[in-house]
Design a protein around this motif. Structure first.
Motif, PDB file in Angstrom:
ATOM      1  N   VAL A 125       0.847  -1.199   0.000  1.00 16.91           N
ATOM      2  CA  VAL A 125       0.000   0.000   0.000  1.00 16.91           C
ATOM      3  C   VAL A 125       0.880   1.245   0.000  1.00 16.91           C
ATOM      4  O   VAL A 125       0.656   2.199  -0.763  1.00 16.91           O
ATOM      5  N   VAL A 126       1.901   1.222   0.862  1.00 15.69           N
ATOM      6  CA  VAL A 126       2.794   2.389   0.950  1.00 15.69           C
ATOM      7  C   VAL A 126       3.517   2.615  -0.370  1.00 15.69           C
ATOM      8  O   VAL A 126       3.635   3.744  -0.849  1.00 15.69           O
ATOM      9  N   LEU A 127       3.967   1.531  -0.980  1.00 18.11           N
ATOM     10  CA  LEU A 127       4.679   1.684  -2.250  1.00 18.11           C
ATOM     11  C   LEU A 127       3.765   2.201  -3.351  1.00 18.11           C
ATOM     12  O   LEU A 127       4.171   3.050  -4.158  1.00 18.11           O
ATOM     13  N   CYS A 128       2.546   1.714  -3.406  1.00 16.89           N
ATOM     14  CA  CYS A 128       1.602   2.207  -4.420  1.00 16.89           C
ATOM     15  C   CYS A 128       1.322   3.689  -4.211  1.00 16.89           C
ATOM     16  O   CYS A 128       1.265   4.463  -5.182  1.00 16.89           O
ATOM     17  N   LEU A 129       1.164   4.080  -2.949  1.00 15.31           N
ATOM     18  CA  LEU A 129       0.913   5.502  -2.680  1.00 15.31           C
ATOM     19  C   LEU A 129       2.099   6.338  -3.147  1.00 15.31           C
ATOM     20  O   LEU A 129       1.924   7.410  -3.744  1.00 15.31           O
ATOM     21  N   ARG A 130       3.309   5.816  -2.866  1.00 10.76           N
ATOM     22  CA  ARG A 130       4.505   6.544  -3.313  1.00 10.76           C
ATOM     23  C   ARG A 130       4.533   6.648  -4.832  1.00 10.76           C
ATOM     24  O   ARG A 130       4.834   7.706  -5.400  1.00 10.76           O
ATOM     25  N   GLY A 131       4.212   5.541  -5.482  1.00 16.05           N
ATOM     26  CA  GLY A 131       4.210   5.533  -6.942  1.00 16.05           C
ATOM     27  C   GLY A 131       3.204   6.521  -7.505  1.00 16.05           C
ATOM     28  O   GLY A 131       3.503   7.266  -8.444  1.00 16.05           O
ATOM     29  N   LEU A 132       2.001   6.532  -6.927  1.00 20.14           N
ATOM     30  CA  LEU A 132       0.959   7.457  -7.413  1.00 20.14           C
ATOM     31  C   LEU A 132       1.384   8.900  -7.212  1.00 20.14           C
ATOM     32  O   LEU A 132       1.121   9.766  -8.070  1.00 20.14           O
ATOM     33  N   CYS A 133       2.056   9.180  -6.090  1.00 22.70           N
ATOM     34  CA  CYS A 133       2.534  10.558  -5.854  1.00 22.70           C
ATOM     35  C   CYS A 133       3.545  10.953  -6.914  1.00 22.70           C
ATOM     36  O   CYS A 133       3.497  12.074  -7.442  1.00 22.70           O
ATOM     37  N   LEU A 171       3.048  14.031  -9.524  1.00 25.83           N
ATOM     38  CA  LEU A 171       3.982  15.164  -9.581  1.00 25.83           C
ATOM     39  C   LEU A 171       4.599  15.295 -10.978  1.00 25.83           C
ATOM     40  O   LEU A 171       4.747  16.396 -11.512  1.00 25.83           O
ATOM     41  N   GLY A 172       4.947  14.134 -11.565  1.00 28.60           N
ATOM     42  CA  GLY A 172       5.538  14.168 -12.898  1.00 28.60           C
ATOM     43  C   GLY A 172       4.579  14.718 -13.931  1.00 28.60           C
ATOM     44  O   GLY A 172       4.912  15.578 -14.741  1.00 28.60           O
ATOM     45  N   LEU A 173       3.345  14.217 -13.877  1.00 33.89           N
ATOM     46  CA  LEU A 173       2.336  14.654 -14.851  1.00 33.89           C
ATOM     47  C   LEU A 173       2.037  16.140 -14.688  1.00 33.89           C
ATOM     48  O   LEU A 173       1.877  16.877 -15.675  1.00 33.89           O
ATOM     49  N   ARG A 174       1.971  16.569 -13.455  1.00 30.64           N
ATOM     50  CA  ARG A 174       1.629  17.984 -13.216  1.00 30.64           C
ATOM     51  C   ARG A 174       2.684  18.898 -13.820  1.00 30.64           C
ATOM     52  O   ARG A 174       2.373  19.890 -14.470  1.00 30.64           O
ATOM     53  N   VAL A 209       4.733  18.221 -16.275  1.00 33.94           N
ATOM     54  CA  VAL A 209       4.723  18.133 -17.738  1.00 33.94           C
ATOM     55  C   VAL A 209       3.526  18.888 -18.311  1.00 33.94           C
ATOM     56  O   VAL A 209       3.655  19.625 -19.290  1.00 33.94           O
ATOM     57  N   VAL A 210       2.384  18.701 -17.712  1.00 34.58           N
ATOM     58  CA  VAL A 210       1.169  19.359 -18.230  1.00 34.58           C
ATOM     59  C   VAL A 210       1.307  20.871 -18.137  1.00 34.58           C
ATOM     60  O   VAL A 210       0.929  21.611 -19.044  1.00 34.58           O
ATOM     61  N   ARG A 211       1.878  21.360 -17.059  1.00 37.38           N
ATOM     62  CA  ARG A 211       2.061  22.816 -16.914  1.00 37.38           C
ATOM     63  C   ARG A 211       2.988  23.351 -17.982  1.00 37.38           C
ATOM     64  O   ARG A 211       2.777  24.415 -18.552  1.00 37.38           O
ATOM     65  N   GLY A 212       4.051  22.561 -18.241  1.00 34.50           N
ATOM     66  CA  GLY A 212       4.993  22.970 -19.279  1.00 34.50           C
ATOM     67  C   GLY A 212       4.338  22.956 -20.648  1.00 34.50           C
ATOM     68  O   GLY A 212       4.495  23.883 -21.450  1.00 34.50           O
ATOM     69  N   ALA A 213       3.551  21.903 -20.912  1.00 36.61           N
ATOM     70  CA  ALA A 213       2.910  21.761 -22.232  1.00 36.61           C
ATOM     71  C   ALA A 213       1.849  22.844 -22.444  1.00 36.61           C
ATOM     72  O   ALA A 213       1.653  23.330 -23.562  1.00 36.61           O
ATOM     73  N   ALA A 214       1.169  23.227 -21.388  1.00 34.43           N
ATOM     74  CA  ALA A 214       0.096  24.244 -21.518  1.00 34.43           C
ATOM     75  C   ALA A 214       0.662  25.558 -22.010  1.00 34.43           C
ATOM     76  O   ALA A 214      -0.013  26.350 -22.669  1.00 34.43           O
ATOM     77  N   GLY A 215       1.952  25.813 -21.679  1.00 35.15           N
ATOM     78  CA  GLY A 215       2.550  27.071 -22.108  1.00 35.15           C
ATOM     79  C   GLY A 215       3.058  27.041 -23.544  1.00 35.15           C
ATOM     80  O   GLY A 215       3.449  28.069 -24.087  1.00 35.15           O
ATOM     81  N   ALA A 237       3.651  15.462 -24.406  1.00 36.30           N
ATOM     82  CA  ALA A 237       2.808  14.290 -24.195  1.00 36.30           C
ATOM     83  C   ALA A 237       3.663  13.030 -24.114  1.00 36.30           C
ATOM     84  O   ALA A 237       3.426  12.142 -23.277  1.00 36.30           O
ATOM     85  N   GLY A 238       4.694  12.956 -24.987  1.00 35.56           N
ATOM     86  CA  GLY A 238       5.596  11.800 -24.973  1.00 35.56           C
ATOM     87  C   GLY A 238       6.336  11.713 -23.652  1.00 35.56           C
ATOM     88  O   GLY A 238       6.502  10.643 -23.070  1.00 35.56           O
ATOM     89  N   ALA A 239       6.803  12.872 -23.187  1.00 34.92           N
ATOM     90  CA  ALA A 239       7.524  12.894 -21.909  1.00 34.92           C
ATOM     91  C   ALA A 239       6.610  12.443 -20.768  1.00 34.92           C
ATOM     92  O   ALA A 239       7.024  11.700 -19.869  1.00 34.92           O
ATOM     93  N   ALA A 240       5.354  12.901 -20.813  1.00 34.67           N
ATOM     94  CA  ALA A 240       4.409  12.500 -19.765  1.00 34.67           C
ATOM     95  C   ALA A 240       4.200  10.995 -19.783  1.00 34.67           C
ATOM     96  O   ALA A 240       4.189  10.329 -18.741  1.00 34.67           O
ATOM     97  N   ALA A 241       4.056  10.424 -20.994  1.00 36.13           N
ATOM     98  CA  ALA A 241       3.848   8.968 -21.106  1.00 36.13           C
ATOM     99  C   ALA A 241       5.064   8.221 -20.565  1.00 36.13           C
ATOM    100  O   ALA A 241       4.942   7.223 -19.843  1.00 36.13           O
ATOM    101  N   ALA A 242       6.271   8.710 -20.909  1.00 39.49           N
ATOM    102  CA  ALA A 242       7.502   8.055 -20.442  1.00 39.49           C
ATOM    103  C   ALA A 242       7.591   8.115 -18.919  1.00 39.49           C
ATOM    104  O   ALA A 242       7.991   7.154 -18.256  1.00 39.49           O
ATOM    105  N   ALA A 243       7.204   9.247 -18.342  1.00 44.23           N
ATOM    106  CA  ALA A 243       7.247   9.410 -16.880  1.00 44.23           C
ATOM    107  C   ALA A 243       6.295   8.427 -16.210  1.00 44.23           C
ATOM    108  O   ALA A 243       6.627   7.810 -15.196  1.00 44.23           O
ATOM    109  N   VAL A 244       5.101   8.260 -16.782  1.00 43.52           N
ATOM    110  CA  VAL A 244       4.120   7.332 -16.195  1.00 43.52           C
ATOM    111  C   VAL A 244       4.670   5.906 -16.243  1.00 43.52           C
ATOM    112  O   VAL A 244       4.604   5.168 -15.260  1.00 43.52           O
TER     113      VAL A 244
END
Lengths: 325, 112
Positions: free
Chosen positions: A85-93, A97-100, A102-108, A119-126
Protein backbone atom coordinates in the motif's frame (compact mmCIF):
# COMPACT_ATOMS: atom_id res chain seq x y z
CA UNK A 1 30.95 -8.06 35.45
CA UNK A 2 29.40 -5.73 32.88
CA UNK A 3 25.74 -6.57 32.20
CA UNK A 4 24.61 -7.09 28.58
CA UNK A 5 22.44 -4.31 27.17
CA UNK A 6 20.75 -5.93 24.14
CA UNK A 7 21.06 -2.64 22.23
CA UNK A 8 22.37 -4.36 19.11
CA UNK A 9 19.52 -6.89 19.19
CA UNK A 10 16.98 -4.09 19.49
CA UNK A 11 18.61 -2.20 16.61
CA UNK A 12 18.63 -5.30 14.39
CA UNK A 13 14.96 -5.88 15.03
CA UNK A 14 14.12 -2.28 14.20
CA UNK A 15 16.03 -2.56 10.93
CA UNK A 16 14.17 -5.78 10.14
CA UNK A 17 10.82 -4.01 10.53
CA UNK A 18 9.77 -4.90 14.06
CA UNK A 19 7.58 -2.17 15.56
CA UNK A 20 9.67 0.26 17.68
CA UNK A 21 7.30 -0.27 20.61
CA UNK A 22 8.23 -3.97 20.78
CA UNK A 23 11.91 -3.61 19.92
CA UNK A 24 12.45 -1.09 22.70
CA UNK A 25 10.34 -2.97 25.25
CA UNK A 26 12.15 -6.22 24.44
CA UNK A 27 15.51 -4.60 25.22
CA UNK A 28 14.31 -3.38 28.62
CA UNK A 29 12.54 -6.62 29.52
CA UNK A 30 15.55 -8.73 28.60
CA UNK A 31 17.75 -6.53 30.79
CA UNK A 32 15.31 -6.90 33.70
CA UNK A 33 15.04 -10.65 33.13
CA UNK A 34 18.82 -10.99 33.02
CA UNK A 35 19.09 -9.22 36.38
CA UNK A 36 16.51 -11.58 37.89
CA UNK A 37 18.34 -14.64 36.57
CA UNK A 38 21.63 -13.35 37.88
CA UNK A 39 20.10 -12.72 41.27
CA UNK A 40 18.64 -16.24 41.31
CA UNK A 41 22.01 -17.78 40.50
CA UNK A 42 23.74 -15.72 43.21
CA UNK A 43 21.09 -16.87 45.69
CA UNK A 44 22.05 -20.43 44.70
CA UNK A 45 25.60 -19.64 45.86
CA UNK A 46 27.16 -19.24 42.44
CA UNK A 47 30.10 -16.93 42.03
CA UNK A 48 29.51 -13.57 40.34
CA UNK A 49 31.05 -14.73 37.07
CA UNK A 50 29.23 -18.07 37.08
CA UNK A 51 25.95 -16.30 37.84
CA UNK A 52 26.47 -13.94 34.91
CA UNK A 53 27.35 -16.79 32.56
CA UNK A 54 24.33 -18.84 33.67
CA UNK A 55 21.98 -15.87 33.39
CA UNK A 56 23.14 -15.16 29.85
CA UNK A 57 22.89 -18.82 28.87
CA UNK A 58 19.38 -19.23 30.24
CA UNK A 59 18.17 -16.11 28.48
CA UNK A 60 19.20 -17.57 25.12
CA UNK A 61 21.24 -16.15 22.27
CA UNK A 62 20.34 -12.95 20.47
CA UNK A 63 19.84 -15.00 17.32
CA UNK A 64 17.21 -17.23 18.93
CA UNK A 65 15.30 -14.28 20.29
CA UNK A 66 15.55 -12.36 17.00
CA UNK A 67 14.40 -15.42 15.06
CA UNK A 68 11.37 -15.78 17.34
CA UNK A 69 10.47 -12.10 16.82
CA UNK A 70 10.93 -12.18 13.07
CA UNK A 71 8.82 -15.33 12.72
CA UNK A 72 5.84 -13.36 14.04
CA UNK A 73 4.62 -10.97 11.30
CA UNK A 74 2.13 -9.42 13.73
CA UNK A 75 5.07 -7.78 15.53
CA UNK A 76 6.14 -5.82 12.48
CA UNK A 77 5.39 -2.13 12.15
CA UNK A 78 2.42 -0.94 10.13
CA UNK A 79 4.67 0.30 7.35
CA UNK A 80 6.23 -3.13 6.91
CA UNK A 81 2.91 -4.93 7.15
CA UNK A 82 1.35 -2.73 4.50
CA UNK A 83 4.36 -2.32 2.28
CA UNK A 84 2.51 -2.70 -0.96
CA UNK A 85 0.00 0.00 0.00
CA UNK A 86 2.79 2.39 0.95
CA UNK A 87 4.68 1.68 -2.25
CA UNK A 88 1.60 2.21 -4.42
CA UNK A 89 0.91 5.50 -2.68
CA UNK A 90 4.51 6.54 -3.31
CA UNK A 91 4.21 5.53 -6.94
CA UNK A 92 0.96 7.46 -7.41
CA UNK A 93 2.53 10.56 -5.85
CA UNK A 94 5.46 10.32 -8.23
CA UNK A 95 3.14 9.92 -11.21
CA UNK A 96 1.00 12.88 -10.13
CA UNK A 97 3.98 15.16 -9.58
CA UNK A 98 5.54 14.17 -12.90
CA UNK A 99 2.34 14.65 -14.85
CA UNK A 100 1.63 17.98 -13.22
CA UNK A 101 5.03 19.35 -14.15
CA UNK A 102 4.72 18.13 -17.74
CA UNK A 103 1.17 19.36 -18.23
CA UNK A 104 2.06 22.82 -16.91
CA UNK A 105 4.99 22.97 -19.28
CA UNK A 106 2.91 21.76 -22.23
CA UNK A 107 0.10 24.24 -21.52
CA UNK A 108 2.55 27.07 -22.11
CA UNK A 109 3.60 25.77 -25.54
CA UNK A 110 1.75 26.73 -28.69
CA UNK A 111 3.67 24.69 -31.26
CA UNK A 112 2.15 21.22 -31.97
CA UNK A 113 5.60 19.63 -31.94
CA UNK A 114 6.27 20.93 -28.45
CA UNK A 115 2.91 19.61 -27.26
CA UNK A 116 3.63 16.24 -28.87
CA UNK A 117 7.03 16.14 -27.10
CA UNK A 118 5.40 17.06 -23.79
CA UNK A 119 2.81 14.29 -24.20
CA UNK A 120 5.60 11.80 -24.97
CA UNK A 121 7.52 12.89 -21.91
CA UNK A 122 4.41 12.50 -19.76
CA UNK A 123 3.85 8.97 -21.11
CA UNK A 124 7.50 8.06 -20.44
CA UNK A 125 7.25 9.41 -16.88
CA UNK A 126 4.12 7.33 -16.20
CA UNK A 127 5.77 4.15 -17.51
CA UNK A 128 8.95 4.80 -15.51
CA UNK A 129 6.97 5.39 -12.33
CA UNK A 130 4.96 2.19 -12.81
CA UNK A 131 8.14 0.18 -13.38
CA UNK A 132 9.64 1.69 -10.22
CA UNK A 133 6.58 0.69 -8.20
CA UNK A 134 6.79 -2.83 -9.62
CA UNK A 135 10.47 -3.14 -8.76
CA UNK A 136 9.96 -1.81 -5.23
CA UNK A 137 7.03 -4.21 -4.69
CA UNK A 138 9.20 -7.16 -5.68
CA UNK A 139 12.12 -6.11 -3.50
CA UNK A 140 9.79 -5.41 -0.54
CA UNK A 141 9.22 -9.16 -0.12
CA UNK A 142 12.89 -9.88 0.34
CA UNK A 143 14.00 -9.74 3.99
CA UNK A 144 16.84 -7.29 4.45
CA UNK A 145 20.11 -9.04 5.16
CA UNK A 146 21.98 -7.20 7.87
CA UNK A 147 25.59 -6.59 6.95
CA UNK A 148 28.06 -6.13 9.75
CA UNK A 149 31.19 -4.08 9.35
CA UNK A 150 34.53 -5.85 9.10
CA UNK A 151 36.16 -3.28 11.38
CA UNK A 152 37.58 -5.77 13.82
CA UNK A 153 38.54 -8.52 11.40
CA UNK A 154 42.19 -7.83 10.78
CA UNK A 155 45.35 -9.34 9.36
CA UNK A 156 45.43 -13.13 8.88
CA UNK A 157 48.29 -15.61 9.18
CA UNK A 158 48.92 -19.37 9.13
CA UNK A 159 47.68 -21.45 12.05
CA UNK A 160 49.35 -24.34 13.87
CA UNK A 161 47.07 -27.31 14.49
CA UNK A 162 46.39 -27.98 18.18
CA UNK A 163 47.81 -30.92 20.12
CA UNK A 164 45.35 -33.70 21.02
CA UNK A 165 43.65 -33.85 24.46
CA UNK A 166 41.38 -31.50 26.37
CA UNK A 167 41.90 -28.73 28.92
CA UNK A 168 44.58 -26.12 28.35
CA UNK A 169 46.22 -26.70 25.01
CA UNK A 170 49.12 -25.10 23.25
CA UNK A 171 49.43 -25.70 19.52
CA UNK A 172 52.37 -27.88 18.62
CA UNK A 173 53.82 -27.96 15.14
CA UNK A 174 53.24 -31.21 13.35
CA UNK A 175 50.31 -32.37 15.50
CA UNK A 176 47.42 -33.93 13.55
CA UNK A 177 44.14 -32.08 13.49
CA UNK A 178 41.38 -34.26 14.97
CA UNK A 179 38.91 -33.51 12.14
CA UNK A 180 37.85 -35.06 8.83
CA UNK A 181 39.72 -34.64 5.58
CA UNK A 182 39.67 -31.28 3.87
CA UNK A 183 37.92 -30.59 0.58
CA UNK A 184 40.22 -29.66 -2.27
CA UNK A 185 38.89 -26.12 -2.65
CA UNK A 186 39.07 -25.05 1.02
CA UNK A 187 40.67 -21.62 1.34
CA UNK A 188 44.06 -21.48 3.10
CA UNK A 189 44.04 -21.50 6.87
CA UNK A 190 43.86 -18.11 8.40
CA UNK A 191 44.17 -16.60 11.80
CA UNK A 192 42.55 -13.39 12.82
CA UNK A 193 44.17 -11.05 15.34
CA UNK A 194 41.91 -9.73 18.02
CA UNK A 195 42.58 -6.55 19.94
CA UNK A 196 43.27 -7.05 23.65
CA UNK A 197 39.97 -7.42 25.48
CA UNK A 198 38.89 -4.92 28.04
CA UNK A 199 38.83 -7.05 31.18
CA UNK A 200 35.90 -6.17 33.47
CA UNK A 201 36.67 -5.46 37.10
CA UNK A 202 34.95 -7.56 39.77
CA UNK A 203 34.27 -6.33 43.25
CA UNK A 204 35.17 -9.75 44.63
CA UNK A 205 37.30 -11.61 42.13
CA UNK A 206 37.36 -15.31 42.93
CA UNK A 207 39.96 -16.23 40.32
CA UNK A 208 43.61 -15.26 40.32
CA UNK A 209 44.57 -12.47 37.92
CA UNK A 210 46.84 -13.39 35.05
CA UNK A 211 50.30 -12.11 36.03
CA UNK A 212 51.42 -10.92 32.61
CA UNK A 213 49.55 -8.99 29.99
CA UNK A 214 48.34 -11.42 27.35
CA UNK A 215 46.63 -10.91 24.07
CA UNK A 216 43.85 -13.36 23.34
CA UNK A 217 43.89 -14.53 19.78
CA UNK A 218 41.19 -16.54 18.13
CA UNK A 219 42.14 -18.47 15.04
CA UNK A 220 39.61 -19.62 12.49
CA UNK A 221 39.97 -22.54 10.10
CA UNK A 222 37.34 -23.37 7.56
CA UNK A 223 36.79 -26.93 6.44
CA UNK A 224 34.19 -28.71 4.37
CA UNK A 225 33.35 -32.33 4.88
CA UNK A 226 33.76 -34.57 1.83
CA UNK A 227 30.63 -34.56 -0.31
CA UNK A 228 29.35 -31.34 1.24
CA UNK A 229 29.54 -29.51 -2.10
CA UNK A 230 27.50 -30.34 -5.20
CA UNK A 231 29.24 -30.38 -8.58
CA UNK A 232 29.79 -26.99 -10.13
CA UNK A 233 29.39 -25.72 -13.66
CA UNK A 234 31.67 -23.16 -15.31
CA UNK A 235 29.44 -20.13 -14.61
CA UNK A 236 28.64 -21.05 -10.99
CA UNK A 237 29.92 -19.25 -7.89
CA UNK A 238 31.68 -20.74 -4.91
CA UNK A 239 30.78 -20.34 -1.27
CA UNK A 240 32.60 -17.23 -0.10
CA UNK A 241 32.74 -15.85 3.44
CA UNK A 242 31.82 -12.17 3.62
CA UNK A 243 31.59 -11.57 7.37
CA UNK A 244 33.54 -13.76 9.80
CA UNK A 245 33.51 -12.10 13.19
CA UNK A 246 35.86 -13.76 15.70
CA UNK A 247 34.27 -14.72 19.01
CA UNK A 248 34.99 -12.94 22.24
CA UNK A 249 37.57 -14.62 24.42
CA UNK A 250 35.74 -15.70 27.63
CA UNK A 251 36.83 -13.61 30.58
CA UNK A 252 36.80 -16.64 32.87
CA UNK A 253 39.24 -18.49 30.61
CA UNK A 254 41.46 -15.44 30.09
CA UNK A 255 41.80 -14.87 33.82
CA UNK A 256 42.69 -18.50 34.43
CA UNK A 257 45.02 -18.68 31.46
CA UNK A 258 42.96 -21.39 29.78
CA UNK A 259 43.32 -21.96 26.05
CA UNK A 260 41.30 -24.27 23.88
CA UNK A 261 39.36 -24.84 20.70
CA UNK A 262 35.87 -25.44 19.41
CA UNK A 263 34.99 -27.25 16.20
CA UNK A 264 31.63 -26.12 14.87
CA UNK A 265 29.58 -27.45 11.99
CA UNK A 266 26.76 -25.58 10.28
CA UNK A 267 24.79 -25.09 7.12
CA UNK A 268 25.15 -22.04 4.91
CA UNK A 269 21.66 -21.26 3.58
CA UNK A 270 20.64 -19.95 0.19
CA UNK A 271 20.65 -16.40 1.53
CA UNK A 272 24.19 -16.72 2.89
CA UNK A 273 23.23 -16.86 6.54
CA UNK A 274 24.10 -19.70 8.88
CA UNK A 275 21.75 -22.31 10.36
CA UNK A 276 21.83 -25.71 12.13
CA UNK A 277 24.88 -24.70 14.11
CA UNK A 278 26.25 -27.50 16.28
CA UNK A 279 29.39 -28.03 18.30
CA UNK A 280 31.21 -31.09 16.99
CA UNK A 281 33.89 -31.07 19.65
CA UNK A 282 35.52 -28.68 22.04
CA UNK A 283 38.30 -28.67 24.57
CA UNK A 284 36.15 -26.92 27.17
CA UNK A 285 32.51 -25.89 27.52
CA UNK A 286 33.53 -22.35 28.43
CA UNK A 287 34.48 -21.65 24.81
CA UNK A 288 31.35 -23.12 23.24
CA UNK A 289 28.84 -20.31 23.73
CA UNK A 290 31.15 -17.53 22.46
CA UNK A 291 31.96 -19.71 19.44
CA UNK A 292 28.27 -20.41 18.76
CA UNK A 293 27.40 -16.71 19.12
CA UNK A 294 30.11 -15.71 16.66
CA UNK A 295 29.31 -18.38 14.06
CA UNK A 296 25.63 -17.45 14.11
CA UNK A 297 26.64 -14.00 12.84
CA UNK A 298 28.72 -15.29 9.91
CA UNK A 299 27.60 -14.21 6.45
CA UNK A 300 28.52 -15.84 3.16
CA UNK A 301 28.09 -15.24 -0.50
CA UNK A 302 26.07 -18.41 -1.15
CA UNK A 303 27.15 -21.20 -3.42
CA UNK A 304 25.59 -20.96 -6.88
CA UNK A 305 25.01 -24.10 -8.93
CA UNK A 306 23.32 -23.99 -12.34
CA UNK A 307 22.52 -20.34 -11.70
CA UNK A 308 20.71 -20.99 -8.41
CA UNK A 309 21.89 -20.41 -4.86
CA UNK A 310 22.04 -23.70 -2.95
CA UNK A 311 22.49 -24.46 0.74
CA UNK A 312 25.77 -26.05 1.74
CA UNK A 313 25.71 -28.44 4.67
CA UNK A 314 28.63 -29.68 6.69
CA UNK A 315 30.68 -26.49 6.73
CA UNK A 316 33.06 -26.61 9.64
CA UNK A 317 34.99 -23.92 11.40
CA UNK A 318 37.60 -24.55 14.05
CA UNK A 319 38.12 -21.71 16.48
CA UNK A 320 41.26 -21.75 18.55
CA UNK A 321 41.38 -19.61 21.66
CA UNK A 322 45.04 -18.78 22.26
CA UNK A 323 46.71 -16.51 24.75
CA UNK A 324 49.80 -14.85 23.38
CA UNK A 325 52.21 -12.93 25.57
CA UNK B 1 -15.68 -19.39 14.90
CA UNK B 2 -12.54 -20.87 16.45
CA UNK B 3 -9.23 -19.63 15.10
CA UNK B 4 -7.40 -22.17 13.04
CA UNK B 5 -4.28 -23.59 14.67
CA UNK B 6 -1.04 -23.98 12.80
CA UNK B 7 0.88 -27.25 13.59
CA UNK B 8 -0.38 -27.70 17.14
CA UNK B 9 2.87 -27.89 19.05
CA UNK B 10 3.49 -24.25 18.28
CA UNK B 11 0.33 -23.51 20.32
CA UNK B 12 1.55 -25.29 23.47
CA UNK B 13 3.63 -22.39 24.84
CA UNK B 14 0.69 -20.07 24.13
CA UNK B 15 -1.62 -22.42 26.05
CA UNK B 16 0.75 -22.54 29.02
CA UNK B 17 1.32 -18.78 29.08
CA UNK B 18 -2.40 -18.01 28.98
CA UNK B 19 -3.10 -20.62 31.64
CA UNK B 20 -0.47 -19.14 33.96
CA UNK B 21 -1.75 -15.60 33.36
CA UNK B 22 -5.33 -16.66 34.00
CA UNK B 23 -4.27 -17.00 37.63
CA UNK B 24 -3.07 -13.43 37.89
CA UNK B 25 -0.88 -10.66 36.63
CA UNK B 26 2.78 -11.58 36.10
CA UNK B 27 5.96 -10.28 34.52
CA UNK B 28 8.19 -12.28 32.21
CA UNK B 29 10.59 -13.90 34.66
CA UNK B 30 7.76 -14.76 37.03
CA UNK B 31 5.76 -16.24 34.17
CA UNK B 32 8.55 -18.54 32.98
CA UNK B 33 9.07 -19.76 36.52
CA UNK B 34 5.31 -20.33 36.97
CA UNK B 35 5.13 -22.45 33.82
CA UNK B 36 8.12 -24.50 34.90
CA UNK B 37 6.63 -25.14 38.34
CA UNK B 38 3.12 -25.83 37.02
CA UNK B 39 4.41 -28.46 34.59
CA UNK B 40 6.55 -30.08 37.28
CA UNK B 41 9.72 -28.99 35.50
CA UNK B 42 8.66 -31.02 32.46
CA UNK B 43 8.36 -28.02 30.20
CA UNK B 44 10.80 -25.17 30.45
CA UNK B 45 10.23 -22.26 28.12
CA UNK B 46 13.25 -20.53 26.59
CA UNK B 47 13.55 -17.55 28.90
CA UNK B 48 14.26 -14.84 26.35
CA UNK B 49 11.97 -16.15 23.63
CA UNK B 50 8.92 -15.91 25.90
CA UNK B 51 8.73 -12.18 25.19
CA UNK B 52 8.02 -12.39 21.44
CA UNK B 53 5.26 -14.91 22.30
CA UNK B 54 3.80 -12.44 24.82
CA UNK B 55 3.97 -9.58 22.33
CA UNK B 56 2.21 -11.72 19.74
CA UNK B 57 -0.59 -12.48 22.19
CA UNK B 58 -0.82 -8.82 23.11
CA UNK B 59 -1.02 -7.80 19.49
CA UNK B 60 -3.90 -10.21 18.99
CA UNK B 61 -5.72 -8.79 21.99
CA UNK B 62 -5.31 -11.82 24.28
CA UNK B 63 -3.16 -9.92 26.79
CA UNK B 64 -2.70 -6.43 28.13
CA UNK B 65 0.62 -5.06 29.28
CA UNK B 66 1.38 -2.27 31.72
CA UNK B 67 4.45 -1.02 33.47
CA UNK B 68 4.29 -1.18 37.25
CA UNK B 69 6.77 -0.31 39.97
CA UNK B 70 6.95 -2.86 42.78
CA UNK B 71 9.55 -2.61 45.55
CA UNK B 72 11.39 0.04 43.59
CA UNK B 73 11.69 -2.14 40.47
CA UNK B 74 9.81 -1.11 37.38
CA UNK B 75 8.62 -4.03 35.23
CA UNK B 76 6.06 -4.81 32.55
CA UNK B 77 3.21 -6.90 33.91
CA UNK B 78 0.89 -8.92 31.68
CA UNK B 79 -2.81 -9.54 32.29
CA UNK B 80 -5.12 -11.83 30.35
CA UNK B 81 -8.12 -10.22 28.65
CA UNK B 82 -11.58 -11.74 28.03
CA UNK B 83 -10.46 -12.47 24.47
CA UNK B 84 -7.42 -14.23 25.95
CA UNK B 85 -9.65 -16.33 28.19
CA UNK B 86 -11.69 -17.42 25.17
CA UNK B 87 -8.48 -18.27 23.33
CA UNK B 88 -7.34 -20.25 26.37
CA UNK B 89 -10.58 -22.27 26.31
CA UNK B 90 -10.18 -22.98 22.61
CA UNK B 91 -6.57 -24.12 23.00
CA UNK B 92 -7.42 -26.23 26.06
CA UNK B 93 -10.24 -27.97 24.20
CA UNK B 94 -8.03 -28.51 21.19
CA UNK B 95 -5.36 -29.99 23.43
CA UNK B 96 -7.91 -32.33 25.09
CA UNK B 97 -9.12 -33.46 21.70
CA UNK B 98 -5.66 -34.17 20.36
CA UNK B 99 -4.31 -35.82 23.49
CA UNK B 100 -7.41 -38.10 23.61
CA UNK B 101 -6.85 -39.00 20.00
CA UNK B 102 -3.18 -39.77 20.58
CA UNK B 103 -3.96 -41.82 23.71
CA UNK B 104 -6.56 -43.81 21.78
CA UNK B 105 -4.11 -44.45 18.96
CA UNK B 106 -1.39 -45.61 21.40
CA UNK B 107 -3.85 -47.89 23.17
CA UNK B 108 -4.83 -49.44 19.84
CA UNK B 109 -1.21 -49.88 18.92
CA UNK B 110 -0.67 -51.60 22.28
CA UNK B 111 -3.47 -54.07 21.62
CA UNK B 112 -2.52 -54.74 18.01
Amino acid sequence: MRRPTFESLSQELLEAGIAPKFADRLRRELEDHYRDLEREALANERSAIAAAVEARRRLGTDEMIAHECLSRPELKSWVYRSRCVVLCLRGLCLIYLGLRAVVRGAAGCRAPLARFAAAGAAAAAVVAALLLVLELSISADRAPVPVRTLGHVQRVAAVEPPSSGGGALRGQPGAETPVGELAADVPPRREIDMPAIDRPRLSKPDVPRVAMRVRPVVALEIELRPGALPKMQAADGDLLPIVKIPPRFPVVAARRGIEGYVLIEYTVTRTGSVSDVVVVESSSEVFEQPALDAVSKFKYKPRVVDGRAVPVRGVRTRMRFVLEA
Amino acid sequence: MAQSNPPFMSGVPELLLLRALSRGEMYGYELVKAVRVATGNTISLGEGVVYPALYGLERRGALKARRKTVNGRSRVYYTITPKGLRRLDELAQEWERISSGVSAALEDAGHA
